[in-house]
Design an enzyme around this catalytic site. Structure first.
Site, short mmCIF file in Angstrom:
data_model
loop_
_atom_site.label_atom_id
_atom_site.label_comp_id
_atom_site.label_asym_id
_atom_site.label_seq_id
_atom_site.Cartn_x
_atom_site.Cartn_y
_atom_site.Cartn_z
N CYS A 30 0.72 -1.20 -0.02
CA CYS A 30 -0.16 -0.19 0.05
C CYS A 30 1.06 1.24 -0.05
CB CYS A 30 -0.93 -0.13 1.28
SG CYS A 30 -1.52 1.61 1.86
N CYS A 33 0.24 3.89 2.78
CA CYS A 33 0.67 3.29 4.16
C CYS A 33 2.05 3.39 4.35
CB CYS A 33 0.32 1.67 4.21
SG CYS A 33 -1.17 1.09 3.90
#
Length: 105
Positions: A30, A33
């Site tokens: 991600c 993230c």
């Protein structure tokens, strides 16, 4: 560095813990993230002693991700005395996250 916890550590440290714990639900693939990681780490150091900061890899701890209905990463959940009290979805600036955490101290 924020500790990455597995399912059993989550159960003992977060769900059975006291005080405020901020959990970053993330995935290694991600992009947002990865952007959140340095912010989350800095906040964890800055608020050391006030709140605990831990990370959960949703691919490694699928059971926990499902339990808390994590469908988007990054999602941060603030827990107080083992119970979820607030969810923050997506990347956020450090000061905004800090203000949300301080509300629950």
């Amino acid at each position: 560095m924020a500790k990455i916890v597995n399912t059993s550590q989550f159960r003992s440290d977060v769900e059975n813990g006291s005080g405020v714990t901020v959990v970053d639900f993330f995935a290694t693939w991600c992009g947002p993230c990865k952007m959140l990681t340095p912010v989350f780490e800095a906040l964890g150091q800055e608020m050391d002693g006030e709140a605990r900061f831990v990370k959960v890899d949703i691919d490694q701890s699928l059971e926990i991700a499902q339990q808390f209905r994590i469908s988007t990463v990054p999602t941060m959940m603030i827990f107080k005395d083992g119970k979820p009290v607030e969810s923050l979805v997506g990347f956020m600036p450090k000061e905004k996250i800090k203000a949300k955490v301080q509300k629950h101290l």
